[in-house]
Scaffold this motif. Structure first.
Motif, PDB file in Angstrom:
ATOM      1  N   ILE A 116      60.826 -36.592  55.206  1.00  0.00           N
ATOM      2  CA  ILE A 116      59.602 -36.007  55.748  1.00  0.00           C
ATOM      3  C   ILE A 116      59.395 -36.581  57.145  1.00  0.00           C
ATOM      4  O   ILE A 116      59.103 -37.772  57.301  1.00  0.00           O
ATOM      5  CB  ILE A 116      58.389 -36.304  54.855  1.00  0.00           C
ATOM      6  N   ASN A 117      59.572 -35.743  58.136  1.00  0.00           N
ATOM      7  CA  ASN A 117      59.501 -36.204  59.521  1.00  0.00           C
ATOM      8  C   ASN A 117      58.053 -36.207  60.014  1.00  0.00           C
ATOM      9  O   ASN A 117      57.306 -35.250  59.812  1.00  0.00           O
ATOM     10  CB  ASN A 117      60.355 -35.309  60.415  1.00  0.00           C
ATOM     11  N   VAL A 118      57.678 -37.303  60.662  1.00  0.00           N
ATOM     12  CA  VAL A 118      56.340 -37.431  61.257  1.00  0.00           C
ATOM     13  C   VAL A 118      56.498 -37.928  62.689  1.00  0.00           C
ATOM     14  O   VAL A 118      57.544 -38.452  63.075  1.00  0.00           O
ATOM     15  CB  VAL A 118      55.447 -38.397  60.450  1.00  0.00           C
ATOM     16  N   LYS A 119      55.463 -37.774  63.496  1.00  0.00           N
ATOM     17  CA  LYS A 119      55.518 -38.242  64.880  1.00  0.00           C
ATOM     18  C   LYS A 119      55.385 -39.751  64.974  1.00  0.00           C
ATOM     19  O   LYS A 119      55.899 -40.368  65.908  1.00  0.00           O
ATOM     20  CB  LYS A 119      54.419 -37.568  65.700  1.00  0.00           C
ATOM     21  N   GLN A 120      54.676 -40.339  64.032  1.00  0.00           N
ATOM     22  CA  GLN A 120      54.394 -41.768  64.066  1.00  0.00           C
ATOM     23  C   GLN A 120      55.645 -42.570  63.714  1.00  0.00           C
ATOM     24  O   GLN A 120      56.170 -42.485  62.608  1.00  0.00           O
ATOM     25  CB  GLN A 120      53.273 -42.098  63.066  1.00  0.00           C
ATOM     26  N   GLY A 121      56.138 -43.361  64.667  1.00  0.00           N
ATOM     27  CA  GLY A 121      57.309 -44.200  64.409  1.00  0.00           C
ATOM     28  C   GLY A 121      56.995 -45.389  63.524  1.00  0.00           C
ATOM     29  O   GLY A 121      57.841 -45.844  62.750  1.00  0.00           O
ATOM     30  N   TYR A 122      55.762 -45.902  63.623  1.00  0.00           N
ATOM     31  CA  TYR A 122      55.337 -47.019  62.779  1.00  0.00           C
ATOM     32  C   TYR A 122      54.854 -46.453  61.434  1.00  0.00           C
ATOM     33  O   TYR A 122      53.704 -46.609  61.049  1.00  0.00           O
ATOM     34  CB  TYR A 122      54.231 -47.817  63.455  1.00  0.00           C
ATOM     35  N   SER A 123      55.767 -45.825  60.734  1.00  0.00           N
ATOM     36  CA  SER A 123      55.393 -45.090  59.522  1.00  0.00           C
ATOM     37  C   SER A 123      55.029 -46.025  58.376  1.00  0.00           C
ATOM     38  O   SER A 123      54.011 -45.832  57.702  1.00  0.00           O
ATOM     39  CB  SER A 123      56.532 -44.166  59.096  1.00  0.00           C
ATOM     40  N   ARG A 124      55.872 -47.016  58.119  1.00  0.00           N
ATOM     41  CA  ARG A 124      55.576 -47.949  57.018  1.00  0.00           C
ATOM     42  C   ARG A 124      54.320 -48.757  57.328  1.00  0.00           C
ATOM     43  O   ARG A 124      53.520 -49.040  56.423  1.00  0.00           O
ATOM     44  CB  ARG A 124      56.768 -48.887  56.776  1.00  0.00           C
ATOM     45  N   CYS A 125      54.132 -49.121  58.602  1.00  0.00           N
ATOM     46  CA  CYS A 125      52.905 -49.821  58.999  1.00  0.00           C
ATOM     47  C   CYS A 125      51.673 -49.008  58.646  1.00  0.00           C
ATOM     48  O   CYS A 125      50.636 -49.557  58.259  1.00  0.00           O
ATOM     49  CB  CYS A 125      52.889 -50.068  60.503  1.00  0.00           C
ATOM     50  N   SER A 126      51.778 -47.700  58.787  1.00  0.00           N
ATOM     51  CA  SER A 126      50.628 -46.805  58.710  1.00  0.00           C
ATOM     52  C   SER A 126      50.318 -46.312  57.305  1.00  0.00           C
ATOM     53  O   SER A 126      49.335 -45.602  57.111  1.00  0.00           O
ATOM     54  CB  SER A 126      50.866 -45.582  59.614  1.00  0.00           C
ATOM     55  N   ILE A 127      51.160 -46.667  56.328  1.00  0.00           N
ATOM     56  CA  ILE A 127      51.015 -46.127  54.979  1.00  0.00           C
ATOM     57  C   ILE A 127      51.072 -47.251  53.947  1.00  0.00           C
ATOM     58  O   ILE A 127      51.952 -48.108  53.997  1.00  0.00           O
ATOM     59  CB  ILE A 127      52.137 -45.113  54.660  1.00  0.00           C
ATOM     60  N   LEU A 128      50.144 -47.214  53.010  1.00  0.00           N
ATOM     61  CA  LEU A 128      50.253 -48.023  51.793  1.00  0.00           C
ATOM     62  C   LEU A 128      50.816 -47.111  50.708  1.00  0.00           C
ATOM     63  O   LEU A 128      50.103 -46.249  50.181  1.00  0.00           O
ATOM     64  CB  LEU A 128      48.882 -48.564  51.383  1.00  0.00           C
ATOM     65  N   PRO A 129      52.108 -47.262  50.379  1.00  0.00           N
ATOM     66  CA  PRO A 129      52.719 -46.369  49.399  1.00  0.00           C
ATOM     67  C   PRO A 129      52.392 -46.795  47.967  1.00  0.00           C
ATOM     68  O   PRO A 129      52.458 -47.965  47.617  1.00  0.00           O
ATOM     69  CB  PRO A 129      54.216 -46.512  49.691  1.00  0.00           C
ATOM     70  N   LEU A 130      52.055 -45.804  47.138  1.00  0.00           N
ATOM     71  CA  LEU A 130      51.849 -46.014  45.720  1.00  0.00           C
ATOM     72  C   LEU A 130      52.872 -45.172  44.966  1.00  0.00           C
ATOM     73  O   LEU A 130      53.815 -44.663  45.565  1.00  0.00           O
ATOM     74  CB  LEU A 130      50.407 -45.632  45.343  1.00  0.00           C
ATOM     75  N   LYS A 131      52.713 -45.046  43.675  1.00  0.00           N
ATOM     76  CA  LYS A 131      53.661 -44.261  42.881  1.00  0.00           C
ATOM     77  C   LYS A 131      53.220 -42.805  42.771  1.00  0.00           C
ATOM     78  O   LYS A 131      52.082 -42.455  43.067  1.00  0.00           O
ATOM     79  CB  LYS A 131      53.775 -44.869  41.473  1.00  0.00           C
ATOM     80  N   ASN A 132      54.154 -41.969  42.327  1.00  0.00           N
ATOM     81  CA  ASN A 132      53.855 -40.576  41.975  1.00  0.00           C
ATOM     82  C   ASN A 132      53.267 -39.785  43.146  1.00  0.00           C
ATOM     83  O   ASN A 132      52.268 -39.075  42.997  1.00  0.00           O
ATOM     84  CB  ASN A 132      52.908 -40.533  40.773  1.00  0.00           C
ATOM     85  N   PHE A 178      47.418 -52.437  60.801  1.00  0.00           N
ATOM     86  CA  PHE A 178      47.511 -51.195  60.049  1.00  0.00           C
ATOM     87  C   PHE A 178      47.289 -51.431  58.554  1.00  0.00           C
ATOM     88  O   PHE A 178      47.593 -52.508  58.035  1.00  0.00           O
ATOM     89  CB  PHE A 178      48.890 -50.555  60.231  1.00  0.00           C
ATOM     90  N   ILE A 179      46.861 -50.406  57.864  1.00  0.00           N
ATOM     91  CA  ILE A 179      46.607 -50.500  56.426  1.00  0.00           C
ATOM     92  C   ILE A 179      47.876 -50.843  55.653  1.00  0.00           C
ATOM     93  O   ILE A 179      47.854 -51.627  54.698  1.00  0.00           O
ATOM     94  CB  ILE A 179      45.966 -49.197  55.886  1.00  0.00           C
ATOM     95  N   GLY A 180      49.012 -50.266  56.024  1.00  0.00           N
ATOM     96  CA  GLY A 180      50.249 -50.558  55.304  1.00  0.00           C
ATOM     97  C   GLY A 180      50.745 -51.966  55.520  1.00  0.00           C
ATOM     98  O   GLY A 180      51.419 -52.537  54.651  1.00  0.00           O
ATOM     99  N   GLY A 181      50.418 -52.543  56.664  1.00  0.00           N
ATOM    100  CA  GLY A 181      50.895 -53.884  56.975  1.00  0.00           C
ATOM    101  C   GLY A 181      50.107 -54.997  56.337  1.00  0.00           C
ATOM    102  O   GLY A 181      50.591 -56.131  56.247  1.00  0.00           O
ATOM    103  N   CYS A 182      48.889 -54.704  55.879  1.00  0.00           N
ATOM    104  CA  CYS A 182      48.051 -55.751  55.278  1.00  0.00           C
ATOM    105  C   CYS A 182      48.027 -55.649  53.763  1.00  0.00           C
ATOM    106  O   CYS A 182      47.160 -56.262  53.115  1.00  0.00           O
ATOM    107  CB  CYS A 182      46.629 -55.681  55.833  1.00  0.00           C
ATOM    108  N   SER A 183      48.973 -54.914  53.186  1.00  0.00           N
ATOM    109  CA  SER A 183      48.917 -54.661  51.750  1.00  0.00           C
ATOM    110  C   SER A 183      50.284 -54.256  51.214  1.00  0.00           C
ATOM    111  O   SER A 183      51.192 -53.944  51.981  1.00  0.00           O
ATOM    112  CB  SER A 183      47.912 -53.539  51.460  1.00  0.00           C
ATOM    113  N   PHE A 184      50.405 -54.266  49.894  1.00  0.00           N
ATOM    114  CA  PHE A 184      51.578 -53.671  49.250  1.00  0.00           C
ATOM    115  C   PHE A 184      51.295 -53.546  47.754  1.00  0.00           C
ATOM    116  O   PHE A 184      50.389 -54.190  47.208  1.00  0.00           O
ATOM    117  CB  PHE A 184      52.847 -54.479  49.503  1.00  0.00           C
TER     118      PHE A 184
END
Length: 234
Positions: A116-132, A178-184
């Motif tokens: 899934i292509n997005v413009k934001q290069g800091y993708s993992r920084c910007s996302i807190l991934p969960l399941k499903n 970023f939200i993704g960088g302060c959590s997991f």
């Protein structure tokens, strides 16, 4: 079990992992990168199933990584610091794929990930991934694209989040984290690297996470800091 995290991690958070019998592997600073992200996990270290991709500044930690992993340690991120900052959710990979390390990109395709292509290069920084196909992001562009791909995604405005970044002397940067960088998320728990009372949207955030079947761990009376999330090795 091991946890890979920024060497600047708060001692209280480090003790939390140690008390859970994790070995803590610390990412050392790369002086070629700007200080705020110089030892962030999601910038320097990427795990893709049993493959690990490392900034070439991290050869010192190879010996402590379990032998089950295939390790690629010759990746130079100096001119492209986001080439390993890919977000994985289930069998989906989210990134600006013009910026992705070519070997990682090829492996994602070989392993059957949907890109899934997005413009934001800091993708993992910007996302807190969960399941499903669930996640949380503070990037509007990512939010819109994930909605189009039928993700269950919560959007949080940046002005509701007080997330710090650290300078090389551990003082606070004028930049925001970023939200993704302060959590997991691990197993059924979402861990935040600080006190959720720092978020004006705390109630909304907590409600969403609990609705997805997770418990929450935060650290009271500690500022929320973006360490580039962390990675668990087993």
């Amino acid at each position: 079990m091991q946890v890979v995290i920024d060497e600047r991690v708060n001692k209280v958070i480090e003790e939390y992992f140690l008390n859970l019998n994790y070995e803590v592997i610390k990412i050392n600073k790369d002086i070629k990168l700007y200080s705020e992200i110089s030892s962030h996990t999601d910038i320097n270290f990427f795990k893709l199933e049993n493959n690990i991709y490392l900034n070439n500044n991290l050869k010192n930690i190879i010996s402590v990584i379990p032998k089950k992993y295939n390790i690629y340690s010759d990746i130079d991120i100096f001119l492209n610091c986001i080439k390993l900052n890919i977000c994985l959710i289930d069998k989906f990979a989210i990134h600006n794929f013009k910026m992705t390390d070519i070997n990682v990109l090829n492996k994602l395709k070989d392993l059957g990930y949907t890109l899934i292509n997005v413009k934001q290069g800091y993708s993992r920084c910007s996302i807190l991934p969960l399941k499903n196909k669930c996640c949380i992001t503070s990037d509007k562009g990512i939010y819109n694209i994930l909605l189009k791909n039928n993700f269950d995604v919560m959007y949080l405005e940046n002005n509701l989040l007080d997330i710090k970044l650290l300078n090389k002397d551990n003082s606070y940067s004028s930049m925001k984290g970023f939200i993704g960088g302060c959590s997991f998320a691990i197993d059924n728990t979402v861990i935040f690297f600080g006190d959720l009372d720092n978020f004006k949207c705390k109630d909304k955030l907590v409600s969403y996470i609990i609705s997805k079947g997770y418990k929450i761990k935060d650290f009271k009376n500690i500022d929320m800091i973006d360490y580039g999330s962390c990675i668990i090795l087993d």
